[in-house]
Scaffold this motif. Structure first.
Motif, PDB file in Angstrom:
ATOM      1  N   LEU A 231      35.650  53.120  26.621  1.00  0.00           N
ATOM      2  CA  LEU A 231      36.721  53.985  26.110  1.00  0.00           C
ATOM      3  C   LEU A 231      36.786  55.304  26.880  1.00  0.00           C
ATOM      4  N   ARG A 232      35.615  55.847  27.203  1.00  0.00           N
ATOM      5  CA  ARG A 232      35.596  57.096  27.993  1.00  0.00           C
ATOM      6  C   ARG A 232      36.181  56.870  29.387  1.00  0.00           C
ATOM      7  N   PHE A 233      35.863  55.739  29.984  1.00  0.00           N
ATOM      8  CA  PHE A 233      36.392  55.386  31.303  1.00  0.00           C
ATOM      9  C   PHE A 233      37.916  55.279  31.240  1.00  0.00           C
ATOM     10  N   HIS A 234      38.419  54.622  30.202  1.00  0.00           N
ATOM     11  CA  HIS A 234      39.865  54.467  30.012  1.00  0.00           C
ATOM     12  C   HIS A 234      40.554  55.827  29.957  1.00  0.00           C
ATOM     13  N   ASP A 235      39.985  56.750  29.190  1.00  0.00           N
ATOM     14  CA  ASP A 235      40.581  58.084  29.056  1.00  0.00           C
ATOM     15  C   ASP A 235      40.514  58.854  30.366  1.00  0.00           C
ATOM     16  N   ALA A 236      39.356  58.770  31.028  1.00  0.00           N
ATOM     17  CA  ALA A 236      39.168  59.531  32.271  1.00  0.00           C
ATOM     18  C   ALA A 236      40.135  59.073  33.361  1.00  0.00           C
ATOM     19  N   LYS A 237      40.476  57.778  33.363  1.00  0.00           N
ATOM     20  CA  LYS A 237      41.358  57.236  34.390  1.00  0.00           C
ATOM     21  C   LYS A 237      42.839  57.403  34.034  1.00  0.00           C
ATOM     22  N   GLY A 238      43.115  57.895  32.832  1.00  0.00           N
ATOM     23  CA  GLY A 238      44.510  58.024  32.416  1.00  0.00           C
ATOM     24  C   GLY A 238      45.225  56.688  32.392  1.00  0.00           C
ATOM     25  N   ALA A 239      44.519  55.643  31.988  1.00  0.00           N
ATOM     26  CA  ALA A 239      45.060  54.291  32.053  1.00  0.00           C
ATOM     27  C   ALA A 239      45.893  53.962  30.819  1.00  0.00           C
ATOM     28  N   GLU A 240      46.802  53.022  31.000  1.00  0.00           N
ATOM     29  CA  GLU A 240      47.528  52.444  29.865  1.00  0.00           C
ATOM     30  C   GLU A 240      46.844  51.158  29.404  1.00  0.00           C
ATOM     31  N   LEU A 241      46.184  50.497  30.325  1.00  0.00           N
ATOM     32  CA  LEU A 241      45.358  49.327  30.016  1.00  0.00           C
ATOM     33  C   LEU A 241      44.123  49.373  30.904  1.00  0.00           C
ATOM     34  N   THR A 242      42.962  49.182  30.295  1.00  0.00           N
ATOM     35  CA  THR A 242      41.715  49.027  31.044  1.00  0.00           C
ATOM     36  C   THR A 242      41.144  47.658  30.755  1.00  0.00           C
ATOM     37  N   VAL A 243      40.758  46.949  31.813  1.00  0.00           N
ATOM     38  CA  VAL A 243      40.189  45.607  31.692  1.00  0.00           C
ATOM     39  C   VAL A 243      38.742  45.645  32.170  1.00  0.00           C
TER      40      VAL A 243
ATOM     41  N   THR B 180      41.226  35.848  46.189  1.00  0.00           N
ATOM     42  CA  THR B 180      41.011  36.870  47.215  1.00  0.00           C
ATOM     43  C   THR B 180      39.998  37.911  46.751  1.00  0.00           C
ATOM     44  N   SER B 181      39.451  37.713  45.535  1.00  0.00           N
ATOM     45  CA  SER B 181      38.470  38.633  44.969  1.00  0.00           C
ATOM     46  C   SER B 181      37.527  37.833  44.084  1.00  0.00           C
ATOM     47  N   THR B 182      36.394  38.436  43.748  1.00  0.00           N
ATOM     48  CA  THR B 182      35.460  37.805  42.809  1.00  0.00           C
ATOM     49  C   THR B 182      35.283  38.659  41.552  1.00  0.00           C
ATOM     50  N   LEU B 183      36.223  39.575  41.304  1.00  0.00           N
ATOM     51  CA  LEU B 183      36.183  40.393  40.103  1.00  0.00           C
ATOM     52  C   LEU B 183      36.925  39.660  38.992  1.00  0.00           C
ATOM     53  N   ALA B 184      36.190  39.228  37.982  1.00  0.00           N
ATOM     54  CA  ALA B 184      36.767  38.418  36.919  1.00  0.00           C
ATOM     55  C   ALA B 184      36.966  39.230  35.647  1.00  0.00           C
ATOM     56  N   SER B 185      38.083  39.005  34.981  1.00  0.00           N
ATOM     57  CA  SER B 185      38.325  39.622  33.683  1.00  0.00           C
ATOM     58  C   SER B 185      37.363  39.037  32.650  1.00  0.00           C
ATOM     59  N   MET B 186      36.791  39.899  31.820  1.00  0.00           N
ATOM     60  CA  MET B 186      35.890  39.475  30.755  1.00  0.00           C
ATOM     61  C   MET B 186      36.628  39.253  29.445  1.00  0.00           C
ATOM     62  N   GLY B 187      37.940  39.428  29.454  1.00  0.00           N
ATOM     63  CA  GLY B 187      38.694  39.297  28.209  1.00  0.00           C
ATOM     64  C   GLY B 187      38.457  40.452  27.257  1.00  0.00           C
ATOM     65  N   ILE B 188      38.051  41.601  27.804  1.00  0.00           N
ATOM     66  CA  ILE B 188      37.819  42.815  27.012  1.00  0.00           C
ATOM     67  C   ILE B 188      38.815  43.860  27.501  1.00  0.00           C
ATOM     68  N   TYR B 189      39.690  44.318  26.593  1.00  0.00           N
ATOM     69  CA  TYR B 189      40.779  45.195  26.978  1.00  0.00           C
ATOM     70  C   TYR B 189      40.807  46.444  26.109  1.00  0.00           C
ATOM     71  N   VAL B 190      41.192  47.582  26.723  1.00  0.00           N
ATOM     72  CA  VAL B 190      41.556  48.786  25.972  1.00  0.00           C
ATOM     73  C   VAL B 190      43.017  49.086  26.273  1.00  0.00           C
ATOM     74  N   PHE B 191      43.833  49.109  25.217  1.00  0.00           N
ATOM     75  CA  PHE B 191      45.253  49.413  25.343  1.00  0.00           C
ATOM     76  C   PHE B 191      45.555  50.745  24.680  1.00  0.00           C
ATOM     77  N   ASN B 192      46.472  51.521  25.250  1.00  0.00           N
ATOM     78  CA  ASN B 192      47.129  52.563  24.489  1.00  0.00           C
ATOM     79  C   ASN B 192      48.067  51.865  23.502  1.00  0.00           C
ATOM     80  N   CYS B 193      48.013  52.230  22.244  1.00  0.00           N
ATOM     81  CA  CYS B 193      48.715  51.460  21.217  1.00  0.00           C
ATOM     82  C   CYS B 193      50.224  51.423  21.415  1.00  0.00           C
ATOM     83  N   ASP B 194      50.833  52.564  21.687  1.00  0.00           N
ATOM     84  CA  ASP B 194      52.289  52.568  21.890  1.00  0.00           C
ATOM     85  C   ASP B 194      52.674  51.667  23.058  1.00  0.00           C
TER      86      ASP B 194
END
Length: 396
Positions: free
Chosen positions: A104-116, A151-165
């Motif tokens: 959650l802190r990472f999500h806020d620091a990056k100003g993200a709308e979605l963090t995976v 083209t990458s080996t970075l896999a989604s873990m199915g864990i997401y942080v969304f801004n609710c709106d």
């Protein structure tokens, strides 16, 4: 433990106490296990505590959940009314420990709308996951669901942080799209990556998606490694569960137990080698359990042999029965994609008759009895199912 214990424990260990569990397929056992959330300290006054969000029919836009995004779409009023600015969405079938506060802190620091949350996987495993390409600032620039060539080996873990709106806006758009599968990986995330600020949070700890019988078996037995990949005895990050009252483990004078995990209430009179036994399991004299996972209150009769098996709850294995025999690895004829690695499975409350002999990749359905057997010898790849009965000219 049950798999749901891991995300629930991660939440409360991260000081997150407003939790909803979305259920659908055969939910009764899960609902009974969660109850009012007391084992996880989630029996709290609203808006905190645990809620169960089940699909229901009645309103025009309500039906069974059609996909991961549709599950949240059908509960959008609860999300909107919560007044929260962020929503953390996690899978219920993953084994791992994670402090969600870091995410959650990472999500806020990056100003993200979605963090995976993402992790590195072997190149040969990329076809099983949603794969992400990121730039040097962790922004996701490409997302491909289960690519044939990645083209990458970075896999989604199915864990997401969304801004609710942000989430609610996309759920409304997707809900109106008749061509959508209403799935995050297939539909929403690719659109978000193309038009919105999506970032990737790197996770380097232990994480397993137990989506197959083989991975479930492997993950259980990995707890017996020295040291285990996941420390279940870590006092700083306790995995909570609902446990029944059982007496301590009892091991008889002629019994043997090696490299195994034995839960309370187990009574061992025979031999247990490299196996995980849930509460209340009984292994009678002369019986051998090897490389297997045995669930609650199952009884292994005298002289029986269980090798490379997964047995559900309250099963009775008769005297001298053998499950998992020989080297023939013929896949299960009814489920060749699910049972092809040599593991034999037995369903809840099945009664395996005395003297029955099973090969590899066999399946014994729940509640079967001796009356469901034509022969006591079941070759590799075979299945024992419940016979239909005829009552008043009706097959039941």
């Amino acid at each position: 433990y049950r798999i749901i214990d891991f995300p629930l424990s991660n939440a409360v260990n991260s000081d997150l106490y407003r939790v909803a569990v979305l259920t659908q397929y055969r939910p009764h056992s899960l609902m009974q296990h969660i109850g009012i959330g007391e084992p996880w300290d989630l029996n709290r006054a609203q808006p905190n505590g645990v809620q169960l969000w089940q699909p229901y029919r009645g309103r025009k836009d309500q039906d069974w959940y059609r996909g991961t995004a549709d599950a949240l779409y059908q509960n959008r009023s609860f999300i909107r009314d919560s007044g929260c600015d962020r929503l953390l969405s996690v899978g219920g079938d993953h084994i791992y420990k994670q402090d969600y506060r870091d995410l959650l802190r990472f999500h806020d620091a990056k100003g993200a709308e979605l963090t995976v949350a993402v992790m590195q996987v072997p190149q040969e495993e990329t076809f099983r996951f949603g794969i992400m390409d990121v730039d040097d600032k962790d922004r996701v620039v490409k997302f491909t669901e289960k690519p044939k060539q990645a083209t990458s080996t970075l896999a989604s873990m199915g864990i997401y942080v969304f801004n609710c709106d942000f989430l609610l806006k996309h759920l409304e758009e997707d809900g109106k799209d008749p061509n959508s599968s209403h799935d995050f990986g297939k539909n929403l995330i690719p659109k978000m990556v193309a038009h919105d600020r999506v970032v990737a949070y790197p996770f380097s700890g232990y994480w397993v998606d137990v989506g197959t019988i083989q991975s479930y078996w492997e993950t259980n037995l990995s707890l017996l490694d020295d040291p285990p990949p996941l420390d279940m005895a870590d006092p700083s990050w306790v995995i909570h569960t609902r446990s029944e009252e059982y007496p301590p483990v009892r091991i008889g004078g002629q019994a043997t137990a090696r490299a195994s995990m034995l839960s309370n209430g187990c009574v061992i009179e025979g031999t247990v080698i490299h196996s995980v036994l849930s509460p209340g399991v009984r292994v009678e004299a002369g019986a051998v359990v090897r490389d297997s996972v045995i669930m609650n209150d199952t009884v292994i009769g005298a002289g029986a042999v269980i090798d490379r098996c997964v047995l559900d709850k309250e099963i009775k294995v008769g005297r001298g029965a053998q499950l998992g025999c020989g080297d023939d690895n013929t896949p299960n004829r009814l489920e060749p994609a699910n049972l092809d690695t040599g593991i034999t499975i037995v369903g809840k409350r099945a009664h395996v008759p005395a003297g029955a002999v099973f090969g590899r990749n066999c399946r014994v359905d729940p509640n079967t009895t001796a009356d469901d057997y034509d022969e006591l010898e079941v070759p590799s790849g075979g299945t024992i199912s419940k016979r239909a009965t005829v009552i008043d000219d009706t097959v039941r």
